[in-house]
Design a protein around this motif. Structure first.
Motif, PDB file in Angstrom:
ATOM      1  N   GLU A  72     -20.423   0.331  10.481  1.00 54.72           N
ATOM      2  CA  GLU A  72     -19.264   0.787   9.724  1.00 54.72           C
ATOM      3  C   GLU A  72     -18.764   2.065  10.373  1.00 54.72           C
ATOM      4  OE1 GLU A  72     -17.989   2.306   5.255  1.00 54.72           O
ATOM      5  OE2 GLU A  72     -20.056   1.734   5.633  1.00 54.72           O
ATOM      6  N   GLY A  73     -17.464   2.140  10.635  1.00 53.49           N
ATOM      7  CA  GLY A  73     -16.957   3.320  11.309  1.00 53.49           C
ATOM      8  C   GLY A  73     -15.499   3.601  11.008  1.00 53.49           C
ATOM      9  N   TYR A  74     -15.118   4.843  11.329  1.00 54.22           N
ATOM     10  CA  TYR A  74     -13.763   5.309  11.059  1.00 54.22           C
ATOM     11  C   TYR A  74     -13.323   6.278  12.145  1.00 54.22           C
ATOM     12  CZ  TYR A  74     -15.077   3.453   6.571  1.00 54.22           C
ATOM     13  OH  TYR A  74     -15.525   2.607   5.589  1.00 54.22           O
ATOM     14  N   GLN A  75     -12.022   6.298  12.394  1.00 52.68           N
ATOM     15  CA  GLN A  75     -11.399   7.310  13.234  1.00 52.68           C
ATOM     16  C   GLN A  75     -10.470   8.111  12.328  1.00 52.68           C
ATOM     17  OE1 GLN A  75      -8.453   7.838  17.069  1.00 52.68           O
ATOM     18  NE2 GLN A  75      -8.939   5.789  16.422  1.00 52.68           N
ATOM     19  N   GLN A 116      -4.676  10.868   8.974  1.00 52.01           N
ATOM     20  CA  GLN A 116      -4.730   9.410   9.083  1.00 52.01           C
ATOM     21  C   GLN A 116      -6.190   8.995   9.244  1.00 52.01           C
ATOM     22  OE1 GLN A 116      -3.149   7.440  12.699  1.00 52.01           O
ATOM     23  NE2 GLN A 116      -1.795   6.350  11.299  1.00 52.01           N
ATOM     24  N   ILE A 117      -6.582   7.939   8.528  1.00 49.82           N
ATOM     25  CA  ILE A 117      -7.938   7.386   8.640  1.00 49.82           C
ATOM     26  C   ILE A 117      -7.788   5.921   9.017  1.00 49.82           C
ATOM     27  CG2 ILE A 117     -10.113   6.903   7.459  1.00 49.82           C
ATOM     28  CD1 ILE A 117      -9.377   9.215   5.524  1.00 49.82           C
ATOM     29  N   ILE A 118      -8.452   5.535  10.110  1.00 50.70           N
ATOM     30  CA  ILE A 118      -8.342   4.185  10.642  1.00 50.70           C
ATOM     31  C   ILE A 118      -9.733   3.551  10.644  1.00 50.70           C
ATOM     32  CG2 ILE A 118      -7.669   2.790  12.642  1.00 50.70           C
ATOM     33  CD1 ILE A 118      -6.011   5.389  13.474  1.00 50.70           C
ATOM     34  N   VAL A 119      -9.841   2.335  10.128  1.00 56.20           N
ATOM     35  CA  VAL A 119     -11.112   1.614  10.111  1.00 56.20           C
ATOM     36  C   VAL A 119     -11.437   1.148  11.527  1.00 56.20           C
ATOM     37  CG1 VAL A 119     -12.334  -0.410   9.201  1.00 56.20           C
ATOM     38  CG2 VAL A 119     -10.723   0.850   7.735  1.00 56.20           C
ATOM     39  N   THR A 120     -12.667   1.432  11.982  1.00 55.71           N
ATOM     40  CA  THR A 120     -13.112   0.943  13.297  1.00 55.71           C
ATOM     41  C   THR A 120     -14.247  -0.069  13.165  1.00 55.71           C
ATOM     42  OG1 THR A 120     -14.644   2.813  13.570  1.00 55.71           O
ATOM     43  CG2 THR A 120     -12.409   3.060  14.476  1.00 55.71           C
ATOM     44  N   THR A 121     -14.579  -0.432  11.930  1.00 55.60           N
ATOM     45  CA  THR A 121     -15.610  -1.420  11.658  1.00 55.60           C
ATOM     46  C   THR A 121     -15.142  -2.799  12.153  1.00 55.60           C
ATOM     47  OG1 THR A 121     -16.139  -0.187   9.651  1.00 55.60           O
ATOM     48  CG2 THR A 121     -17.061  -2.401   9.822  1.00 55.60           C
ATOM     49  N   ASN A 126     -10.630  -4.085  10.560  1.00 55.61           N
ATOM     50  CA  ASN A 126     -10.512  -3.301  11.787  1.00 55.61           C
ATOM     51  C   ASN A 126      -9.061  -2.916  12.043  1.00 55.61           C
ATOM     52  OD1 ASN A 126     -10.159  -3.325  15.029  1.00 55.61           O
ATOM     53  ND2 ASN A 126     -12.146  -2.505  14.434  1.00 55.61           N
ATOM     54  N   LYS A 127      -8.853  -1.645  12.346  1.00 54.21           N
ATOM     55  CA  LYS A 127      -7.546  -1.058  12.633  1.00 54.21           C
ATOM     56  C   LYS A 127      -6.694  -0.827  11.386  1.00 54.21           C
ATOM     57  CE  LYS A 127      -7.450  -2.535  17.388  1.00 54.21           C
ATOM     58  NZ  LYS A 127      -6.721  -3.160  18.461  1.00 54.21           N
ATOM     59  N   LYS A 128      -7.253  -1.124  10.207  1.00 55.29           N
ATOM     60  CA  LYS A 128      -6.519  -0.876   8.972  1.00 55.29           C
ATOM     61  C   LYS A 128      -6.418   0.634   8.755  1.00 55.29           C
ATOM     62  CE  LYS A 128      -6.604  -1.589   3.991  1.00 55.29           C
ATOM     63  NZ  LYS A 128      -7.351  -2.158   2.852  1.00 55.29           N
ATOM     64  N   ILE A 129      -5.243   1.076   8.363  1.00 47.61           N
ATOM     65  CA  ILE A 129      -5.031   2.487   8.052  1.00 47.61           C
ATOM     66  C   ILE A 129      -5.238   2.661   6.559  1.00 47.61           C
ATOM     67  CG2 ILE A 129      -3.369   4.383   8.020  1.00 47.61           C
ATOM     68  CD1 ILE A 129      -2.093   3.094  10.525  1.00 47.61           C
TER      69      ILE A 129
END
Length: 130
Positions: A72-75, A116-121, A126-129
């Motif tokens: 599970e990750g985030y940018q 801005q928070i972007i899903v990296t999972t 994935n890539k959902k803001i």
């Protein structure tokens, strides 16, 4: 910022990314916290290049965080401001000095406002803001 993001941020190391003059820089940070207002705080122990890049790039910063087991990750993208004194800096100084038995200290702190928070999972999100 939702609870899932906060939990991953609190439990894992972060990678801070900055750029100046076309030269990217990324550093891992262990002395960090999520503030009650949703801002992110990072203790300045060895952030010289990061700080120089922030000055050159109008404070723009990106953070990558992930759980190595669940992936599970985030940018997070936002702006950072530097604090050289105050309660936050004092807290990081105490934390770093305890960890390194006085051999290192925090010189200040970055206070980061996520924009801005972007899903990296991996998966459908994935890539959902957020």
């Amino acid at each position: 910022m939702n609870e899932k993001v906060v939990n991953v941020l609190k439990a894992n190391m972060w990678d801070l990314a900055t750029c100046a003059d076309g030269e990217p820089n990324v550093v891992p940070v262990a002395f960090k916290d999520v503030m009650e207002d949703g801002k992110l705080a990072v203790g300045d122990v060895f952030l010289e290049t990061t700080l120089n890049n922030l000055k050159a790039g109008s404070g723009r910063i990106a953070i990558s965080v992930y759980d190595a087991k669940s992936l599970e990750g985030y940018q997070l993208k936002g702006t950072a401001e530097y604090q050289a004194q105050g309660a936050l800096v004092d807290a990081f100084k105490a934390m770093v000095e305890q960890k390194f038995h006085g051999a290192a200290t925090a010189k200040g702190a970055l206070l980061i406002t996520p924009e801005q928070i972007i899903v990296t999972t991996l998966g459908a999100e994935n890539k959902k803001i957020l």
